[in-house]
Design a protein around this motif. Structure first.
Motif, PDB file in Angstrom:
ATOM      1  N   ILE A   1     -14.084  11.746  26.329  1.00 35.91           N
ATOM      2  CA  ILE A   1     -13.904  11.012  27.578  1.00 35.91           C
ATOM      3  C   ILE A   1     -12.418  11.051  27.913  1.00 35.91           C
ATOM      4  N   GLN A   2     -12.110  11.518  29.129  1.00 34.74           N
ATOM      5  CA  GLN A   2     -10.713  11.622  29.538  1.00 34.74           C
ATOM      6  C   GLN A   2     -10.603  11.642  31.060  1.00 34.74           C
ATOM      7  N   PRO A   3     -10.046  10.623  31.673  1.00 35.97           N
ATOM      8  CA  PRO A   3      -9.526   9.386  31.112  1.00 35.97           C
ATOM      9  C   PRO A   3     -10.620   8.320  31.051  1.00 35.97           C
ATOM     10  N   ALA A   4     -10.533   7.409  30.103  1.00 37.02           N
ATOM     11  CA  ALA A   4     -11.546   6.374  29.945  1.00 37.02           C
ATOM     12  C   ALA A   4     -11.377   5.268  30.992  1.00 37.02           C
ATOM     13  N   LYS A   5     -12.504   4.692  31.390  1.00 33.98           N
ATOM     14  CA  LYS A   5     -12.525   3.542  32.291  1.00 33.98           C
ATOM     15  C   LYS A   5     -13.132   2.352  31.546  1.00 33.98           C
ATOM     16  N   LEU A   6     -12.905   1.165  32.079  1.00 30.63           N
ATOM     17  CA  LEU A   6     -13.443  -0.043  31.445  1.00 30.63           C
ATOM     18  C   LEU A   6     -14.964   0.046  31.290  1.00 30.63           C
ATOM     19  N   GLU A   7     -15.637   0.621  32.302  1.00 27.96           N
ATOM     20  CA  GLU A   7     -17.105   0.679  32.269  1.00 27.96           C
ATOM     21  C   GLU A   7     -17.654   1.677  31.253  1.00 27.96           C
ATOM     22  N   ASP A   8     -16.771   2.418  30.575  1.00 30.53           N
ATOM     23  CA  ASP A   8     -17.213   3.322  29.515  1.00 30.53           C
ATOM     24  C   ASP A   8     -17.429   2.593  28.194  1.00 30.53           C
ATOM     25  N   SER A   9     -17.081   1.316  28.148  1.00 27.41           N
ATOM     26  CA  SER A   9     -17.315   0.539  26.923  1.00 27.41           C
ATOM     27  C   SER A   9     -18.810   0.515  26.629  1.00 27.41           C
ATOM     28  N   ALA A  10     -19.187   1.020  25.469  1.00 31.76           N
ATOM     29  CA  ALA A  10     -20.603   1.193  25.122  1.00 31.76           C
ATOM     30  C   ALA A  10     -20.680   1.712  23.698  1.00 31.76           C
ATOM     31  N   VAL A  11     -21.900   1.824  23.206  1.00 32.01           N
ATOM     32  CA  VAL A  11     -22.145   2.547  21.955  1.00 32.01           C
ATOM     33  C   VAL A  11     -22.605   3.948  22.328  1.00 32.01           C
ATOM     34  N   TYR A  12     -21.998   4.942  21.711  1.00 36.51           N
ATOM     35  CA  TYR A  12     -22.370   6.333  21.962  1.00 36.51           C
ATOM     36  C   TYR A  12     -23.182   6.815  20.768  1.00 36.51           C
ATOM     37  N   LEU A  13     -24.437   7.105  21.055  1.00 39.01           N
ATOM     38  CA  LEU A  13     -25.382   7.499  20.017  1.00 39.01           C
ATOM     39  C   LEU A  13     -25.606   9.000  20.061  1.00 39.01           C
ATOM     40  N   CYS A  14     -25.675   9.584  18.900  1.00 33.72           N
ATOM     41  CA  CYS A  14     -26.058  10.988  18.778  1.00 33.72           C
ATOM     42  C   CYS A  14     -27.443  11.021  18.131  1.00 33.72           C
ATOM     43  N   ALA A  15     -28.268  11.930  18.571  1.00 38.05           N
ATOM     44  CA  ALA A  15     -29.591  12.113  17.980  1.00 38.05           C
ATOM     45  C   ALA A  15     -29.841  13.607  17.813  1.00 38.05           C
ATOM     46  N   SER A  16     -30.724  13.935  16.890  1.00 40.20           N
ATOM     47  CA  SER A  16     -31.089  15.345  16.730  1.00 40.20           C
ATOM     48  C   SER A  16     -32.575  15.461  16.442  1.00 40.20           C
ATOM     49  N   SER A  17     -33.110  16.626  16.733  1.00 36.65           N
ATOM     50  CA  SER A  17     -34.527  16.881  16.458  1.00 36.65           C
ATOM     51  C   SER A  17     -34.744  18.360  16.235  1.00 36.65           C
ATOM     52  N   PRO A  18     -35.745  18.684  15.399  1.00 32.28           N
ATOM     53  CA  PRO A  18     -36.110  20.092  15.293  1.00 32.28           C
ATOM     54  C   PRO A  18     -36.928  20.483  16.510  1.00 32.28           C
ATOM     55  N   VAL A  19     -36.965  21.738  16.824  1.00 34.52           N
ATOM     56  CA  VAL A  19     -37.739  22.201  17.971  1.00 34.52           C
ATOM     57  C   VAL A  19     -39.222  22.004  17.677  1.00 34.52           C
TER      58      VAL A  19
END
Lengths: 115, 111
Positions: free
Chosen positions: A79-97
């Motif tokens: 994220i560049q540049p960050a804003k106040l509304e970017d405050s959050a949890v950023y989750l990564c997920a993965s799955s096999p095809v």
């Protein structure tokens, strides 16, 4: 089986600064997802990769967010540049095809606070 | 446009009670409906999932009821325990890998 690894766990930055998050998916999972979860809301998909190609980035704010998945394994979200509304949890997920919901695994997330 | 609407926002029950969380959707093209449990500081974890051609599915103390004609589905937790206190999310899946999550229900099970 090791889970989806994310780092850092927490990050506090000032608005207009830049930040990067890292994700290492489960070994062999071809598909990788980044979600944004704002406090009190459900996760919202930002971008989906299959191997190192982008499948869906329709909800990624491309003026400030970018993501890459080099060599089809690890991924970074910036994220560049960050804003106040970017405050959050950023989750990564993965799955096999081809395994749908049953192969889909979330990491514990990175909590970003923008002040 | 919110694809999946979830209620209530929060729920308090006594130990042994049966909390019920409801979700509604509009898009009839969704092909799977999972429920996730999330503890603080953790990512969502799959609890149970149902296909739209099934009206009910049970796994342990968790039951999904699905009403295709009403486009609604719900999660019931039998004999709830304090350890079930968490946030629960419903979701609807399109094309087997595009997830739309509800807004979440914070459940508190009192001892």
């Amino acid at each position: 089986e090791a889970g989806v690894a994310q780092s850092p766990r927490y990050k506090i930055i000032e608005k207009r600064q830049s930040v990067a998050f890292w994700c290492n998916p489960i070994s062999g999972h071809a598909t990788l997802y980044w979600y944004q979860q704002i406090l009190g809301q459900g996760p919202k998909l930002l971008i989906q990769f299959q191997n190192n190609g982008v499948v869906d980035d329709s909800q990624l704010p491309k003026d400030r967010f970018s993501a890459e998945r080099l060599k089809g394994v690890d991924s970074t979200l910036k994220i560049q540049p960050a804003k106040l509304e970017d405050s959050a949890v950023y989750l990564c997920a993965s799955s096999p095809v081809g395994q749908g919901v049953y192969g889909y695994t979330f990491g514990s997330g990175t909590r970003l606070t923008v002040v | 446009q919110q694809q999946v609407k979830q209620s209530p926002q929060s729920l308090i029950v006594q130990k042994g009670g049966i909390p019920i969380i409801n979700c509604a959707y509009e898009n009839t093209a969704f092909d799977y409906f999972p429920w996730y449990q999330q503890f603080p500081g953790k990512g969502p974890a799959l609890l149970i999932a149902i296909r739209p051609d099934v009206s009910e599915k049970k796994e342990g103390r968790f039951t999904i009821s699905f009403n295709k004609s009403a486009k609604q589905f719900s999660l019931h937790i039998m004999d709830s325990q304090p350890g079930d206190s968490a946030t629960y999310f419903c979701a609807a899946i399109y094309n087997f890998n595009k997830f739309y999550f509800g807004s979440g229900t914070k459940l508190n099970v009192k001892p």
